[in-house]
Design an enzyme around this catalytic site. Structure first.
Site, PDB file in Angstrom:
ATOM      1  N   THR A   1       0.333 -91.643  53.197  1.00  0.00           N
ATOM      2  CA  THR A   1       0.733 -90.695  52.161  1.00  0.00           C
ATOM      3  C   THR A   1       0.863 -91.378  50.801  1.00  0.00           C
ATOM      4  OG1 THR A   1       2.187 -88.808  51.798  1.00  0.00           O
ATOM      5  CG2 THR A   1       3.265 -90.827  52.429  1.00  0.00           C
TER       6      THR A   1
ATOM      7  N   ASN B   1       5.396 -79.381  62.290  1.00  0.00           N
ATOM      8  CA  ASN B   1       4.708 -79.440  60.990  1.00  0.00           C
ATOM      9  C   ASN B   1       3.316 -80.003  61.154  1.00  0.00           C
ATOM     10  OD1 ASN B   1       7.087 -78.786  59.417  1.00  0.00           O
ATOM     11  ND2 ASN B   1       7.834 -80.821  59.985  1.00  0.00           N
TER      12      ASN B   1
ATOM     13  N   TYR C   1       9.414 -87.046  50.391  1.00  0.00           N
ATOM     14  CA  TYR C   1       9.195 -87.938  51.538  1.00  0.00           C
ATOM     15  C   TYR C   1       8.275 -89.101  51.144  1.00  0.00           C
ATOM     16  CZ  TYR C   1       6.557 -89.679  55.498  1.00  0.00           C
ATOM     17  OH  TYR C   1       5.915 -90.513  56.365  1.00  0.00           O
TER      18      TYR C   1
ATOM     19  N   LYS D   1       8.864 -93.377  50.773  1.00  0.00           N
ATOM     20  CA  LYS D   1       8.056 -94.459  51.373  1.00  0.00           C
ATOM     21  C   LYS D   1       7.624 -95.451  50.300  1.00  0.00           C
ATOM     22  CE  LYS D   1       8.277 -93.453  55.650  1.00  0.00           C
ATOM     23  NZ  LYS D   1       9.014 -94.336  56.563  1.00  0.00           N
TER      24      LYS D   1
ATOM     25  N   SER E   1       3.229 -95.242  55.189  1.00  0.00           N
ATOM     26  CA  SER E   1       2.361 -94.110  55.498  1.00  0.00           C
ATOM     27  C   SER E   1       1.193 -94.058  54.535  1.00  0.00           C
ATOM     28  CB  SER E   1       3.190 -92.831  55.366  1.00  0.00           C
ATOM     29  OG  SER E   1       2.351 -91.707  55.311  1.00  0.00           O
TER      30      SER E   1
HETATM   31  C1  UD1 Z   1       1.558 -84.926  56.903  1.00  0.00           C
HETATM   32  C2  UD1 Z   1       2.242 -85.093  55.580  1.00  0.00           C
HETATM   33  C3  UD1 Z   1       2.246 -86.561  55.231  1.00  0.00           C
HETATM   34  C4  UD1 Z   1       2.983 -87.339  56.305  1.00  0.00           C
HETATM   35  C5  UD1 Z   1       2.408 -87.040  57.667  1.00  0.00           C
HETATM   36  C6  UD1 Z   1       3.356 -87.607  58.696  1.00  0.00           C
HETATM   37  C7  UD1 Z   1       1.924 -83.035  54.330  1.00  0.00           C
HETATM   38  C8  UD1 Z   1       1.302 -82.413  53.140  1.00  0.00           C
HETATM   39  N1  UD1 Z   1       1.580 -84.298  54.573  1.00  0.00           N
HETATM   40  O1  UD1 Z   1       0.265 -85.477  56.806  1.00  0.00           O
HETATM   41  O2  UD1 Z   1       2.885 -86.758  53.986  1.00  0.00           O
HETATM   42  O3  UD1 Z   1       2.899 -88.716  56.057  1.00  0.00           O
HETATM   43  O4  UD1 Z   1       2.286 -85.636  57.883  1.00  0.00           O
HETATM   44  O5  UD1 Z   1       2.999 -87.256  59.963  1.00  0.00           O
HETATM   45  O6  UD1 Z   1       2.685 -82.407  55.035  1.00  0.00           O
HETATM   46  N2  UD1 Z   1      -2.950 -78.422  59.735  1.00  0.00           N
HETATM   47  C9  UD1 Z   1      -3.339 -77.123  59.972  1.00  0.00           C
HETATM   48  N3  UD1 Z   1      -2.474 -76.306  60.625  1.00  0.00           N
HETATM   49  C10 UD1 Z   1      -1.237 -76.720  61.054  1.00  0.00           C
HETATM   50  C11 UD1 Z   1      -0.841 -78.054  60.806  1.00  0.00           C
HETATM   51  C12 UD1 Z   1      -1.719 -78.875  60.124  1.00  0.00           C
HETATM   52  O7  UD1 Z   1      -4.438 -76.716  59.598  1.00  0.00           O
HETATM   53  O8  UD1 Z   1      -0.489 -75.901  61.624  1.00  0.00           O
HETATM   54  C13 UD1 Z   1      -3.873 -79.340  59.041  1.00  0.00           C
HETATM   55  C14 UD1 Z   1      -3.361 -79.837  57.711  1.00  0.00           C
HETATM   56  O9  UD1 Z   1      -3.727 -78.970  56.689  1.00  0.00           O
HETATM   57  C15 UD1 Z   1      -4.061 -81.189  57.606  1.00  0.00           C
HETATM   58  C16 UD1 Z   1      -4.240 -81.631  59.053  1.00  0.00           C
HETATM   59  O10 UD1 Z   1      -4.044 -80.477  59.847  1.00  0.00           O
HETATM   60  O11 UD1 Z   1      -5.322 -81.019  57.051  1.00  0.00           O
HETATM   61  C17 UD1 Z   1      -3.233 -82.681  59.472  1.00  0.00           C
HETATM   62  O12 UD1 Z   1      -1.945 -82.206  59.159  1.00  0.00           O
HETATM   63  P1  UD1 Z   1      -0.627 -83.003  59.543  1.00  0.00           P
HETATM   64  O13 UD1 Z   1      -0.629 -83.307  60.971  1.00  0.00           O
HETATM   65  O14 UD1 Z   1       0.541 -82.236  58.997  1.00  0.00           O
HETATM   66  O15 UD1 Z   1      -0.784 -84.396  58.792  1.00  0.00           O
HETATM   67  P2  UD1 Z   1      -1.019 -84.714  57.226  1.00  0.00           P
HETATM   68  O16 UD1 Z   1      -1.161 -83.487  56.412  1.00  0.00           O
HETATM   69  O17 UD1 Z   1      -2.135 -85.683  57.149  1.00  0.00           O
END
Ligand code: UD1
Length: 337
Positions: free
Chosen positions: A125, A197, A148, A152, A123
């Site tokens: 990440t 999430n 998590y 990785k 990832s």
């Molecule tokens: C998240 C994980 C990352 C993981 C990846 C796997 C965290 C901090 N990071 O990445 O470690 O490898 O998922 O899929 O959780 N957002 C909103 N509202 C929401 C959901 C998300 O504003 O309800 C925003 C987040 O702040 C972020 C973006 O959308 O800026 C993408 O979020 P997300 O899909 O969770 O991915 P990552 O944060 O990149």
């Protein structure tokens, strides 16, 4: 050629099973269905016909049964892992045990049964908050912000150390950016359990009325519109990249780490606006606090995968969001919870 796909009933796994089959491989799914649904198999089979599936936990020695029975497994693609960041902070032992043990158990089987290739789901990440953009495979890994993320990094190291030991194994670690979308047929897609999430499932569930509102986590980032930037890649592009990675290993390719992204960043607000535009639905959203641990901006330098694998993401963001929405519309509330 038989390709073992651990976590093959999961989101990226199921799409990869379809891509493998379409490329002429024989995918063999291993999944314990702890975080996936049996009906995913029906979706897969409606697209590509019958697929062998073993219901077992690949972090346990019982995994060896599959190697004993199947014989001549050509390669493994290792998706099976826990992946919820917040949950990983609450249940570190579960995450370390599952993610790391499954990797070790699988590697031991590959060596014992002389399976020459492994493709590993890593990832972006592992890069944390990058100092320079876009991130290349040479960009430093940062101390992971979550359990998590640490699993990785540890699994990457376990595989790389196994290669260094001189084992008869070739490996490629694929660092995914943000996979979104679904198969265009809407027969398979992402099935988050409970409250999603990740951004795009939350967007589609809000559009469908399953969630009251989307909260955009923060609007004070140092980005053009104040919301964080990610590199969103269509899950079918990602799936096809696994086939390209396997072929690369088969022809002796020797790069072990590859970013899988589009090379383009989009902000959260751009996702929301594009979704509204292409799907013709208004989203109920508001701005909230930053989510702890989120990075501000990250996108891939995708040139290595293009040069080495001959892979380039070809689907647009609009297509990905439309496919995600088409998939969402096939779901009923009780299917996903
Ligand atoms: C998240 C994980 C990352 C993981 C990846 C796997 C965290 C901090 N990071 O990445 O470690 O490898 O998922 O899929 O959780 N957002 C909103 N509202 C929401 C959901 C998300 O504003 O309800 C925003 C987040 O702040 C972020 C973006 O959308 O800026 C993408 O979020 P997300 O899909 O969770 O991915 P990552 O944060 O990149």
């Amino acid at each position: 050629m038989k390709v073992l796909v651990t976590g093959g009933a999961g989101y990226i796994g199921s799409h990869t099973v379809v891509a493998l089959r379409e490329a002429g491989y024989e995918p063999i799914i291993v999944d314990d269905f702890r975080n996936s649904e049996k009906k995913v198999l029906e979706g897969i089979e409606s697209l590509v016909g019958q697929v062998t599936c073993y219901e077992l936990d690949c972090s346990r020695p019982v995994l060896e049964e599959v190697f004993r029975r199947e014989k001549n497994i050509h390669a493994a693609i290792h998706f099976a892992a826990f992946k919820a960041v917040a949950e990983s902070q609450e249940k570190p032992l579960d995450y370390y045990e599952n993610n790391i043990l499954s990797t070790i158990t699988l590697l031991r089987c590959l060596l014992k049964y002389q399976v020459p290739y492994i493709v590993f789901s890593s990832s972006a990440t592992v890069y944390g908050e990058p100092d320079t953009l876009p991130v290349t495979e040479e960009s430093p890994r940062k101390p992971a912000r979550s359990v998590y993320g640490r699993t990785k990094q540890v699994c990457e190291d376990i595989i790389l150390d196994t290669l260094k030991s001189g084992a008869a194994l070739r490996a490629i670690l694929l660092r995914y950016f943000n996979p979104i979308g679904a198969h265009p047929s809407a027969k398979i897609g992402e099935l988050p359990r409970g409250i999603p999430n990740n951004l795009v499932p939350f967007v589609t569930q809000t559009a469908a009325g399953w969630q009251k509102e989307l909260v955009i986590f923060g609007r004070d980032y140092n980005t053009p519109d104040g919301t964080p930037i990610r590199d969103y890649i269509h899950v079918m592009d990602l799936a096809e990249a696994h086939v390209a990675a396997l072929r690369y290993l088969e022809r002796g390719g020797d790069k072990n780490i590859m970013n899988l992204g589009t090379g383009k960043g989009n902000s959260v607000l751009e996702i929301v606006k594009t979704f509204e535009e292409v799907c013709g639905v208004k989203l109920n959203y508001r701005f909230g606090e930053r989510r702890p641990g989120d990075v501000e901006k990250i996108w891939a330098d995708a040139t290595l995968a293009e040069k080495e694998l001959g892979f380039k993401a070809k689907r647009t963001l609009a297509e990905a969001l439309l496919d995600a929405w088409k998939w969402q519309k096939t779901l009923t509330l009780n299917q996903a919870t």
